[in-house]
Design a protein around this motif. Structure first.
Motif, PDB file in Angstrom:
ATOM      1  N   GLU A   1      -3.337  -5.240   6.570  1.00 56.89           N
ATOM      2  CA  GLU A   1      -2.101  -4.639   6.061  1.00 56.89           C
ATOM      3  C   GLU A   1      -2.416  -3.749   4.857  1.00 56.89           C
ATOM      4  O   GLU A   1      -3.123  -4.153   3.941  1.00 56.89           O
ATOM      5  N   VAL A   2      -1.901  -2.529   4.907  1.00 54.83           N
ATOM      6  CA  VAL A   2      -2.073  -1.595   3.793  1.00 54.83           C
ATOM      7  C   VAL A   2      -0.749  -1.507   3.062  1.00 54.83           C
ATOM      8  O   VAL A   2       0.281  -1.226   3.666  1.00 54.83           O
ATOM      9  N   ARG A   3      -0.766  -1.775   1.760  1.00 55.75           N
ATOM     10  CA  ARG A   3       0.460  -1.716   0.960  1.00 55.75           C
ATOM     11  C   ARG A   3       0.366  -0.538   0.009  1.00 55.75           C
ATOM     12  O   ARG A   3      -0.585  -0.423  -0.747  1.00 55.75           O
ATOM     13  N   TYR A   4       1.353   0.336   0.095  1.00 61.50           N
ATOM     14  CA  TYR A   4       1.411   1.475  -0.807  1.00 61.50           C
ATOM     15  C   TYR A   4       2.348   1.148  -1.956  1.00 61.50           C
ATOM     16  O   TYR A   4       3.416   0.610  -1.753  1.00 61.50           O
ATOM     17  N   MET A   5       1.911   1.476  -3.171  1.00 67.16           N
ATOM     18  CA  MET A   5       2.738   1.216  -4.352  1.00 67.16           C
ATOM     19  C   MET A   5       3.722   2.364  -4.544  1.00 67.16           C
ATOM     20  O   MET A   5       3.349   3.528  -4.391  1.00 67.16           O
TER      21      MET A   5
ATOM     22  N   GLU B   1       5.702   2.294  -9.978  1.00 67.44           N
ATOM     23  CA  GLU B   1       4.720   1.241 -10.234  1.00 67.44           C
ATOM     24  C   GLU B   1       3.366   1.836 -10.581  1.00 67.44           C
ATOM     25  O   GLU B   1       2.663   1.318 -11.457  1.00 67.44           O
TER      26      GLU B   1
END
Length: 52
Positions: free
Chosen positions: A2-6, A10
């Motif tokens: 899973e890739v989480r973009y801020m 933030e």
């Protein structure tokens, strides 16, 4: 994986937190100068801003 973009706010806050105290104050002063209403009142140093 899973890739989480801020979110951008933030990222900006994270970058500001990495600055020295002197540089952080300069950045925050510039933000206040550019984006706060000219008739806003800063109460203490806790960033409680109130427009008059």
């Amino acid at each position: 994986m899973e890739v989480r973009y801020m979110p951008l706010p933030e990222i900006i806050i994270k970058e500001i937190d990495m600055l020295s105290e002197e540089d952080r104050k300069k950045v925050l002063d510039k933000i206040k100068e550019k984006y706060m209403a000219k008739d806003a009142l800063l109460l203490g140093e806790n960033s409680s801003w109130w427009a008059l």
